[in-house]
Design an enzyme around this catalytic site. Structure first.
Site, short mmCIF file in Angstrom:
data_model
loop_
_atom_site.label_atom_id
_atom_site.label_comp_id
_atom_site.label_asym_id
_atom_site.label_seq_id
_atom_site.Cartn_x
_atom_site.Cartn_y
_atom_site.Cartn_z
N ASP A 167 47.46 95.75 -48.59
CA ASP A 167 47.12 97.18 -48.56
C ASP A 167 47.16 97.81 -47.18
O ASP A 167 46.59 98.88 -46.97
CB ASP A 167 45.71 97.34 -49.13
CG ASP A 167 44.67 96.52 -48.36
OD1 ASP A 167 44.95 96.10 -47.23
OD2 ASP A 167 43.57 96.33 -48.90
N GLU A 212 49.16 90.17 -53.88
CA GLU A 212 47.81 90.74 -53.92
C GLU A 212 47.86 92.18 -54.45
O GLU A 212 47.41 93.13 -53.81
CB GLU A 212 47.09 90.68 -52.57
CG GLU A 212 45.58 90.84 -52.69
CD GLU A 212 44.85 90.82 -51.34
OE1 GLU A 212 44.76 91.86 -50.68
OE2 GLU A 212 44.34 89.74 -50.97
N GLU A 259 43.54 102.11 -47.17
CA GLU A 259 44.04 100.97 -47.95
C GLU A 259 44.19 101.26 -49.44
O GLU A 259 45.14 100.80 -50.07
CB GLU A 259 43.13 99.75 -47.75
CG GLU A 259 43.20 99.14 -46.35
CD GLU A 259 42.38 99.87 -45.31
OE1 GLU A 259 41.64 100.82 -45.66
OE2 GLU A 259 42.45 99.50 -44.12
N HIS A 262 34.84 96.11 -39.17
CA HIS A 262 35.99 96.77 -38.54
C HIS A 262 36.55 97.97 -39.29
O HIS A 262 37.37 98.70 -38.76
CB HIS A 262 37.13 95.75 -38.36
CG HIS A 262 37.83 95.40 -39.64
ND1 HIS A 262 38.86 96.16 -40.15
CD2 HIS A 262 37.65 94.40 -40.52
CE1 HIS A 262 39.29 95.62 -41.28
NE2 HIS A 262 38.57 94.56 -41.53
N ARG A 286 37.97 101.27 -40.91
CA ARG A 286 38.14 102.63 -40.40
C ARG A 286 37.06 103.59 -40.92
O ARG A 286 36.52 104.41 -40.17
CB ARG A 286 39.50 103.17 -40.86
CG ARG A 286 40.45 103.52 -39.76
CD ARG A 286 41.88 103.59 -40.28
NE ARG A 286 42.71 102.71 -39.48
CZ ARG A 286 43.39 103.09 -38.41
NH1 ARG A 286 43.40 104.35 -38.04
NH2 ARG A 286 44.08 102.22 -37.71
N HIS A 334 36.40 92.28 -33.64
CA HIS A 334 37.76 92.80 -33.81
C HIS A 334 38.24 93.39 -32.47
O HIS A 334 37.42 93.86 -31.67
CB HIS A 334 37.71 93.89 -34.89
CG HIS A 334 39.05 94.30 -35.42
ND1 HIS A 334 39.91 95.10 -34.72
CD2 HIS A 334 39.66 94.03 -36.60
CE1 HIS A 334 41.00 95.32 -35.44
NE2 HIS A 334 40.87 94.67 -36.59
C1 UD1 Z 1 44.27 97.10 -39.83
C2 UD1 Z 1 44.53 97.60 -41.26
C3 UD1 Z 1 43.36 97.24 -42.17
C4 UD1 Z 1 43.01 95.76 -42.07
C5 UD1 Z 1 42.81 95.36 -40.62
C6 UD1 Z 1 42.59 93.88 -40.53
C7 UD1 Z 1 45.76 99.70 -41.55
C8 UD1 Z 1 45.71 101.20 -41.46
N1 UD1 Z 1 44.63 99.06 -41.24
O1 UD1 Z 1 43.17 97.83 -39.32
O2 UD1 Z 1 43.71 97.53 -43.51
O3 UD1 Z 1 41.83 95.52 -42.79
O4 UD1 Z 1 43.99 95.71 -39.87
O5 UD1 Z 1 42.07 93.51 -39.28
O6 UD1 Z 1 46.79 99.15 -41.85
N2 UD1 Z 1 44.24 95.59 -31.59
C9 UD1 Z 1 44.62 94.80 -30.52
N3 UD1 Z 1 45.17 93.57 -30.80
C10 UD1 Z 1 45.34 93.09 -32.04
C11 UD1 Z 1 44.93 93.90 -33.12
C12 UD1 Z 1 44.40 95.16 -32.89
O7 UD1 Z 1 44.48 95.17 -29.37
O8 UD1 Z 1 45.83 91.97 -32.21
C13 UD1 Z 1 43.67 96.94 -31.31
C14 UD1 Z 1 44.75 97.93 -30.82
O9 UD1 Z 1 44.18 98.76 -29.87
C15 UD1 Z 1 45.06 98.72 -32.09
C16 UD1 Z 1 43.69 98.75 -32.76
O10 UD1 Z 1 43.11 97.48 -32.50
O11 UD1 Z 1 45.57 100.01 -31.82
C17 UD1 Z 1 43.69 99.06 -34.23
O12 UD1 Z 1 44.62 98.29 -34.96
P1 UD1 Z 1 45.17 98.86 -36.39
O13 UD1 Z 1 46.11 97.88 -36.99
O14 UD1 Z 1 45.66 100.26 -36.21
O15 UD1 Z 1 43.87 99.01 -37.27
P2 UD1 Z 1 42.82 97.95 -37.77
O16 UD1 Z 1 41.51 98.62 -37.73
O17 UD1 Z 1 43.03 96.66 -37.09
N1 UDP Z 2 39.34 85.99 -39.51
C1 UDP Z 2 39.75 85.13 -38.49
N2 UDP Z 2 39.13 85.22 -37.26
C2 UDP Z 2 38.14 86.10 -37.01
C3 UDP Z 2 37.74 86.99 -38.06
C4 UDP Z 2 38.37 86.90 -39.29
O1 UDP Z 2 40.66 84.31 -38.69
O2 UDP Z 2 37.62 86.11 -35.89
C5 UDP Z 2 40.04 85.92 -40.83
C6 UDP Z 2 39.16 85.81 -42.06
O3 UDP Z 2 38.88 84.47 -42.38
C7 UDP Z 2 40.00 86.50 -43.12
C8 UDP Z 2 40.75 87.54 -42.35
O4 UDP Z 2 40.72 87.14 -40.98
O5 UDP Z 2 40.94 85.62 -43.72
C9 UDP Z 2 40.09 88.87 -42.55
O6 UDP Z 2 40.59 89.77 -41.64
P1 UDP Z 2 39.95 91.19 -41.42
O7 UDP Z 2 38.49 91.13 -41.70
O8 UDP Z 2 40.40 91.64 -40.08
O9 UDP Z 2 40.72 92.09 -42.48
P2 UDP Z 2 40.51 92.47 -44.01
O10 UDP Z 2 40.42 91.20 -44.80
O11 UDP Z 2 39.28 93.32 -44.08
O12 UDP Z 2 41.72 93.27 -44.34
#
Ligand code: UD1
Ligand code: UDP
Length: 371
Positions: free
Chosen positions: A97, A119, A133, A209, A211, A242
């Site tokens: 999603d 999924e 999502e 984490h 949004r 996160h």
């Molecule tokens: C995204 C997904 C969300 C998912 C989540 C899992 C969308 C809109 N959101 O949200 O569905 O649950 O990932 O974690 O698709 N960043 C880093 N390094 C990383 C990852 C993130 O620096 O490896 C920082 C960056 O500044 C980035 C920000 O986190 O701009 C947000 O990342 P983004 O993918 O936009 O949103 P998430 O909240 O991570």
């Molecule tokens: N996870 C991980 N390291 C962490 C936190 C989460 O490997 O420090 C794993 C967790 O076991 C799960 C996935 O990341 O499989 C969940 O990711 P997140 O919570 O970012 O996203 P969501 O599932 O809400 O989309």
């Protein structure tokens, strides 16, 4: 000639849940397999690629700090257009999603490449929660040709939206396949987690984490956690935080400066999964963790107003606490203070399959191309 499947994923949870499928498809050798990553997440994606030893054929490397969902959508559509034109796969497999999921599916539609959705069929019923999502899932469903639904409930959601039954396979969730590959009885962490007293303290694993929780709800949640620690001397919190800077700022303001609250960097999947297995309870707004923790017999307090994963709530191991400070505090405090309540919830249930989701997906793909 072998049919060509391309998988695409971009964030940590997609990578964790697609990794066992990539590995199985590669091992079975029935299809030619290409792996594309959008790198919507960079570091958190690379951690998973390294763990599962996956080398992508294409890496769009789109992540920018402070990216908006419009940024992600437009960069993925444009990047995927080039990749799909170059590879012309017989199907694109997307997961879940995220905005990578939806934008990749749309790019595939533009190139008339059929999409398989892993999924599929999760619904909260509220298009703004989880945001974006829920809409990403619905739009991906509309585009997809094959739908791999983790549960019967997910299948029923798809049928209600007039998806033909023969296009759906109920597979279980690939997260259980992933989980089973990393959990170890005698796992030892090393590093920062060695400072955590798993023997004598009730260890709360915290993640947050989403949004829709940015701002006020997240402030409420962290205040509740702080109160929980202040009121219970036997509680210790581990918070692998996160990488999003919005979250780090609020967490630093409310949770820092307490020796029983450990804010640590995101963990690799292997230590994280084993941390779920060793902790007392989980407090989270994550999707994937709502599937993993019940399988490991850990009660989960979900800090959201709804869930698209009702199976573990029905089974009694997940509670939806909402996002108000008192509600979150009360739900967690009950589990800390009341052993009977705790034991009632600390039962291993696994509505999400037995670790054979990837096999079932492979089988459905073979049938699809055979016909
Ligand atoms: C995204 C997904 C969300 C998912 C989540 C899992 C969308 C809109 N959101 O949200 O569905 O649950 O990932 O974690 O698709 N960043 C880093 N390094 C990383 C990852 C993130 O620096 O490896 C920082 C960056 O500044 C980035 C920000 O986190 O701009 C947000 O990342 P983004 O993918 O936009 O949103 P998430 O909240 O991570
Ligand atoms: N996870 C991980 N390291 C962490 C936190 C989460 O490997 O420090 C794993 C967790 O076991 C799960 C996935 O990341 O499989 C969940 O990711 P997140 O919570 O970012 O996203 P969501 O599932 O809400 O989309």
């Amino acid at each position: 000639m072998k049919k060509k499947l391309m998988t695409v994923f971009g964030t940590r949870p997609e990578a964790i849940k697609m990794a066992p499928l990539v590995k199985l498809l590669q091992k079975n050798g029935e299809f030619e397999v290409k792996v594309c990553v959008t790198a919507q997440h960079r570091q958190m994606l690379d951690m998973v690629l390294e763990l599962f030893a996956i080398e992508p054929d294409y890496d769009l490397d789109i992540m920018q700090h402070g990216q908006t969902i419009t940024d992600i959508t437009s960069r993925v559509i444009k990047g995927m257009e080039e990749v799909l034109k170059a590879e012309k796969p017989d199907m694109l497999l997307v997961h879940g999603d995220t905005t990578t999921t939806f934008a990749s599916a749309l790019a595939a539609f533009y190139q008339k490449v059929p999409v398989g959705h892993v999924e599929a069929g999760l619904r909260s019923g509220n298009k703004y929660s989880p945001y974006p999502e829920e809409m990403n899932r619905m739009l991906t469903t509309s585009i997809s040709e094959l739908h791999f639904a983790p549960t019967q409930g997910n299948r029923e959601n798809l049928l209600k939206e007039n998806i033909a039954d023969y296009k759906i396979a109920v597979t279980g969730n690939t997260v259980i396949d992933a989980l089973m590959s990393v959990i170890k009885e005698d796992y030892s962490f090393g590093g920062e987690l060695d400072a955590v007293d798993f023997e004598n303290k009730k260890v709360v694993l915290l993640t947050c984490h989403r949004r829709e929780n940015w701002g006020e709800p997240m402030i409420n949640i962290f205040k509740a956690v702080r109160r929980l620690v202040d009121a219970h001397k036997d509680v210790e919190v581990v918070f692998p935080i996160h990488m999003n800077p919005n979250i780090r700022k609020i967490a630093a303001e409310i949770l820092s400066g307490n020796e029983r609250i450990h804010i640590i960097e995101p963990l690799d999947y292997e230590p994280f999964a084993n941390l779920i297995s060793k902790c007392h309870i989980v407090m989270t707004d994550s999707g994937g963790i709502q599937e993993e923790a019940p399988a490991l017999g850990k009660p989960v307090v979900v800090m959201r107003t709804e869930t698209e994963r009702p199976e573990a709530v029905e089974a009694g191991t997940v509670k939806i606490a909402g996002v108000f400070e008192d509600d979150v505090y009360n739900a967690a405090a009950l589990l800390i203070e009341d052993d009977a309540e705790y034991l009632e919830m600390a039962r291993a249930v696994n509505p999400y399959g037995n670790g054979t989701a990837c096999e079932k997906i492979n089988k459905k793909l073979a049938e699809f191309f055979c016909h």
